[in-house]
Design a protein around this motif. Structure first.
Motif, PDB file in Angstrom:
ATOM      1  N   ARG A 340       0.876  -1.213  -0.239  1.00  0.00           N
ATOM      2  CA  ARG A 340       0.292   0.009   0.037  1.00  0.00           C
ATOM      3  C   ARG A 340       1.046   1.416  -0.382  1.00  0.00           C
ATOM      4  O   ARG A 340       0.393   2.314  -0.677  1.00  0.00           O
ATOM      5  N   ALA A 341       2.117   1.146   0.670  1.00  0.00           N
ATOM      6  CA  ALA A 341       2.996   2.645   0.189  1.00  0.00           C
ATOM      7  C   ALA A 341       3.528   3.440  -0.539  1.00  0.00           C
ATOM      8  O   ALA A 341       4.092   1.693  -0.769  1.00  0.00           O
ATOM      9  N   LEU A 342       3.051   3.774  -1.269  1.00  0.00           N
ATOM     10  CA  LEU A 342       3.333   3.745  -2.721  1.00  0.00           C
ATOM     11  C   LEU A 342       5.595   3.798  -2.831  1.00  0.00           C
ATOM     12  O   LEU A 342       5.492   4.274  -3.484  1.00  0.00           O
ATOM     13  N   THR A 343       5.658   5.004  -1.643  1.00  0.00           N
ATOM     14  CA  THR A 343       6.808   5.781  -1.681  1.00  0.00           C
ATOM     15  C   THR A 343       6.921   5.482  -0.288  1.00  0.00           C
ATOM     16  O   THR A 343       6.300   4.951   1.134  1.00  0.00           O
ATOM     17  N   ALA A 344       8.676   5.704   0.158  1.00  0.00           N
ATOM     18  CA  ALA A 344       8.862   5.885   1.475  1.00  0.00           C
ATOM     19  C   ALA A 344       9.257   4.125   2.348  1.00  0.00           C
ATOM     20  O   ALA A 344       7.945   4.728   3.475  1.00  0.00           O
ATOM     21  N   LYS A 345       8.948   2.994   1.628  1.00  0.00           N
ATOM     22  CA  LYS A 345       8.337   2.764   2.353  1.00  0.00           C
ATOM     23  C   LYS A 345       9.204   1.875   3.278  1.00  0.00           C
ATOM     24  O   LYS A 345       8.835   0.674   4.088  1.00  0.00           O
ATOM     25  N   ALA A 346      11.233   2.219   3.261  1.00  0.00           N
ATOM     26  CA  ALA A 346      10.731   1.839   4.696  1.00  0.00           C
ATOM     27  C   ALA A 346      10.703   2.142   6.120  1.00  0.00           C
ATOM     28  O   ALA A 346      10.047   2.100   7.028  1.00  0.00           O
ATOM     29  N   GLN A 347       9.739   3.710   6.120  1.00  0.00           N
ATOM     30  CA  GLN A 347       9.147   4.378   6.956  1.00  0.00           C
ATOM     31  C   GLN A 347       7.840   4.044   7.474  1.00  0.00           C
ATOM     32  O   GLN A 347       7.529   3.516   8.293  1.00  0.00           O
ATOM     33  N   ALA A 348       7.381   3.179   5.950  1.00  0.00           N
ATOM     34  CA  ALA A 348       6.336   2.891   6.414  1.00  0.00           C
ATOM     35  C   ALA A 348       5.978   1.500   6.750  1.00  0.00           C
ATOM     36  O   ALA A 348       5.135   1.368   8.144  1.00  0.00           O
ATOM     37  N   SER A 349       7.374   0.507   6.983  1.00  0.00           N
ATOM     38  CA  SER A 349       7.566  -0.433   7.858  1.00  0.00           C
ATOM     39  C   SER A 349       7.591  -0.630   9.233  1.00  0.00           C
ATOM     40  O   SER A 349       7.626  -0.907  10.337  1.00  0.00           O
TER      41      SER A 349
END
Length: 406
Positions: A340-349
């Motif tokens: 679902r996180a299209l950008t900044a996936k590391a911060q979403a995780s």
């Protein structure tokens, strides 16, 4: 003469090479060490309560404090590694975590023990937040999934071994021997990790940007779907940890009156969770995450119901079922965050893991209060309420969530 692109001039770590074998050995040892060091406290909570003369709720701070501290520190650990480098941050994390665990075995009082566990949480945050980045940067894409799977297997093995070995060592020589013994194993694993992990060859340092980090967090928190998934992580992990925290108190007391070493063997049901994430993930590929998420919550609820009667076989079966469901829930929710996180996936995780470990911390303490007021029925009511809420979120909100526009 033109220089080759960085990706061609510096090859990735490929499966079948010595570097790949060293990398896998390093991450299996790191995963084993860190999660054994964290969860070795779980079967020792009754011993802490007796030795330090604190309540069951207070004894749970041995696990709640480091998980809460780790949850906050993980939000910035990956950003720090962008400036200082992946390998130095991970080595410091594993080595210092192990040494702090050894030091905790000699703590003269409960307050000093908790201070050392809090510092342990700070140190430990550097590995989970950075390991995935190192593997994705250094291992060739076709082999990174296998390498990541071995790391996760190491964490699962560490969580299981830490629980069982701590319980066995507790009967041998008390909580000091248990904590010190696991800490010594952690030091040995940390040294293997240090010697085996190859240097970063594709990492490029970047200056810290706290404003950019905050912006990325804000973007994810504005997404309603991600907020529901973060809540689910809080509820799943909080429920799972609460059951494992207080089942030891129940089994040590009448009518079971089991020995610490026997209770430790009950934690062996953790094994059923190691394969469930892969199995549930395969079903999700066929039927979709939206359907499978609420189904796995129902599996956790069924497992909880089986632990309520005063029957040891039913308690063990119920814990196995709850563990199976938990690993499935976690696998579905965490992968859904990544999609679902299209950008900044590391911060979403990082935000998902923050909610995940805060669930362990907050629910771990609330579970102690529930135990004090209603024994296992109180714990069951608390966990049942959280899982019912997780089920409603999955059915009423996540199942109807419109997909993001790619």
């Amino acid at each position: 003469m033109n220089s080759a692109p960085a990706s061609e001039a510096t090859p990735y770590i490929q499966r079948g090479t010595a570097a790949f074998r060293r990398t896998n050995l390093a991450f299996v040892c790191a995963g084993f060490a860190t999660f054994a060091l964290l969860y070795c406290a779980q079967p020792l909570l009754p011993a802490f309560s007796a030795a330090f003369r604190v309540s069951p709720a207070a004894s749970s701070l041995a696990l709640s404090v480091p998980t809460a501290v780790m949850a906050f520190c993980m939000l910035v650990a990956s950003a720090v590694s962008e400036a200082l480098g992946r390998k130095p941050v991970m080595i410091a994390s594993v080595v210092v975590s192990a040494l702090l665990t050894v030091a905790a075995a000699f703590a003269p009082g409960w307050e000093s023990f908790l201070v050392l566990r809090a510092l342990f949480g700070v140190a430990l945050s550097g590995l989970p937040a950075v390991a995935m980045a190192f593997i994705s940067e250094e291992v060739e894409p076709q082999s990174s999934g296998f390498a990541m799977g071995l790391y996760i297997s190491g964490t699962a093995l560490g969580g299981l071994s830490g629980r069982i070995l701590a319980g066995l060592l507790l009967d041998f020589g008390g909580w000091n021997w248990a904590v010190g013994g696991i800490g010594a194993l952690g030091v040995a694993a940390a040294l293997v990790f240090w010697q085996s992990l190859p240097d970063s060859r594709h990492f490029r340092p970047r200056p810290l940007s706290w404003s950019g980090l905050a912006t990325n967090f804000a973007v994810h928190l504005r997404d309603g779907g991600l907020r529901w998934l973060f809540l689910e992580g809080f509820l799943f992990m909080g429920s799972f940890v609460t059951i494992y925290n207080y089942v030891g108190f129940r089994l040590l007391a009448p009518p079971f009156s089991l020995a610490h070493s026997t209770v430790a063997m009950v934690f062996g049901v953790y094994l059923v969770g190691i394969g469930s994430s892969t199995f549930i993930g395969g079903l999700a590929d066929r039927f979709g995450r939206r359907r499978m998420l609420w189904a796995t919550v129902l599996i956790m609820l069924a497992g909880l119901a089986l632990t309520l009667p005063a029957s040891l076989p039913l308690i063990i079966l119920g814990m196995a079922l709850l563990t199976f469901g938990f690993f499935g829930c976690h696998s579905l929710a965490s992968s859904w965050v990544g999609r679902r996180a299209l950008t900044a996936k590391a911060q979403a995780s990082s935000l998902y893991l923050f909610a995940y470990y805060m669930g362990a911390s907050v629910m771990g303490v609330l579970g102690g209060l529930a135990w004090a007021s209603g024994r296992w029925a109180g714990v069951g009511a608390l966990v049942g309420g959280c899982l019912l809420l997780a089920f409603l979120v999955a059915v009423l909100f996540l199942a109807r969530l419109p997909p993001v526009k790619q």
